[in-house]
Design an enzyme around this catalytic site. Structure first.
Site, PDB file in Angstrom:
ATOM      1  N   HIS A  53       0.083 -16.738  53.281  1.00 47.37           N
ATOM      2  CA  HIS A  53      -0.280 -17.951  52.877  1.00 47.37           C
ATOM      3  C   HIS A  53      -0.346 -18.212  51.430  1.00 47.37           C
ATOM      4  CE1 HIS A  53      -4.461 -16.808  53.688  1.00 47.37           C
ATOM      5  NE2 HIS A  53      -4.592 -17.791  52.945  1.00 47.37           N
ATOM      6  N   HIS A  72      -2.618 -14.147  57.718  1.00 47.48           N
ATOM      7  CA  HIS A  72      -1.127 -14.644  57.671  1.00 47.48           C
ATOM      8  C   HIS A  72      -0.878 -14.906  56.295  1.00 47.48           C
ATOM      9  CE1 HIS A  72       2.354 -16.202  59.892  1.00 47.48           C
ATOM     10  NE2 HIS A  72       2.258 -16.889  58.678  1.00 47.48           N
ATOM     11  N   HIS A  82      -2.003 -21.147  48.697  1.00 47.48           N
ATOM     12  CA  HIS A  82      -2.781 -22.333  48.342  1.00 47.48           C
ATOM     13  C   HIS A  82      -2.267 -23.026  47.203  1.00 47.48           C
ATOM     14  CE1 HIS A  82      -6.513 -20.915  50.435  1.00 47.48           C
ATOM     15  NE2 HIS A  82      -5.964 -19.680  50.273  1.00 47.48           N
ATOM     16  N   ASN A 108      -4.222 -15.360  47.891  1.00 44.53           N
ATOM     17  CA  ASN A 108      -5.323 -14.376  48.249  1.00 44.53           C
ATOM     18  C   ASN A 108      -4.615 -13.124  49.257  1.00 44.53           C
ATOM     19  OD1 ASN A 108      -7.282 -15.770  46.946  1.00 44.53           O
ATOM     20  ND2 ASN A 108      -7.814 -16.944  48.716  1.00 44.53           N
ATOM     21  N   GLY A 157      -9.672 -11.195  48.544  1.00 46.06           N
ATOM     22  CA  GLY A 157     -10.355 -12.023  49.403  1.00 46.06           C
ATOM     23  C   GLY A 157      -9.802 -13.073  50.461  1.00 46.06           C
ATOM     24  N   ASP A 187      -5.202 -27.902  53.898  1.00 51.05           N
ATOM     25  CA  ASP A 187      -6.420 -27.068  54.081  1.00 51.05           C
ATOM     26  C   ASP A 187      -7.698 -27.779  54.771  1.00 51.05           C
ATOM     27  OD1 ASP A 187      -7.478 -24.128  52.611  1.00 51.05           O
ATOM     28  OD2 ASP A 187      -9.027 -25.262  53.785  1.00 51.05           O
TER      29      ASP A 187
END
Ligand code: AMP
Length: 116
Positions: free
Chosen positions: A103, A101, A105, A90, A96, A32
């Site tokens: 994903h 696309h 985390h 999210n 949020g 990130d």
């Protein structure tokens, strides 16, 4: 509706660079750009999926299972399997989600204060 101009679509097409952690035919994992923990990796499918539900609806069970296996591979590669980690996705406005696309985390390397 999938927006082909989102930033992760551009990363998949190679139009924008990323700090790659793992890549195969179907998935890409990269650091990130604005990490909130010592390790903060994003995992995305290369296919066009706007959010979590889109990913589940559009893909067969083998691909979905493989994504989870690759998340675990990255967790092992980062060496955070022993001390623990947090996986977050999210989804949508209330979730949020900023980049449209799908994903996940992967957060680890230190105590993650974020609570859900
Ligand atoms: P979300 O709020 O779940 O949509 O998360 C989007 C994430 O993408 C944020 O954590 C951003 O820091 C990250 N991000 C945005 N642009 C980039 C980029 N070019 N490379 C890596 N990560 C990015």
């Amino acid at each position: 509706m999938y927006n082909k101009n989102n930033i992760f679509a551009k990363i998949i097409r190679g139009e924008i660079p990323c700090d790659k952690v793992y890549e195969d035919e179907n998935f890409l994992f990269f650091n990130d750009i604005n990490p909130i923990s010592k390790f903060h990796v994003l995992g995305i499918p290369k296919s066009q999926c706007a959010d979590f539900s889109d990913f589940i609806i559009k893909n067969n069970p083998e691909i979905i299972a493989d994504f989870f296996k690759k998340i675990n591979l990255v967790i092992q590669k980062l060496g955070i399997d022993k001390n623990g980690f947090k996986i977050i996705s999210n989804s949508g406005q209330d979730g949020g989600q900023e980049v449209p696309h799908f994903h996940v985390h992967i957060l680890g390397g230190e105590k993650i204060r974020l609570r859900v």
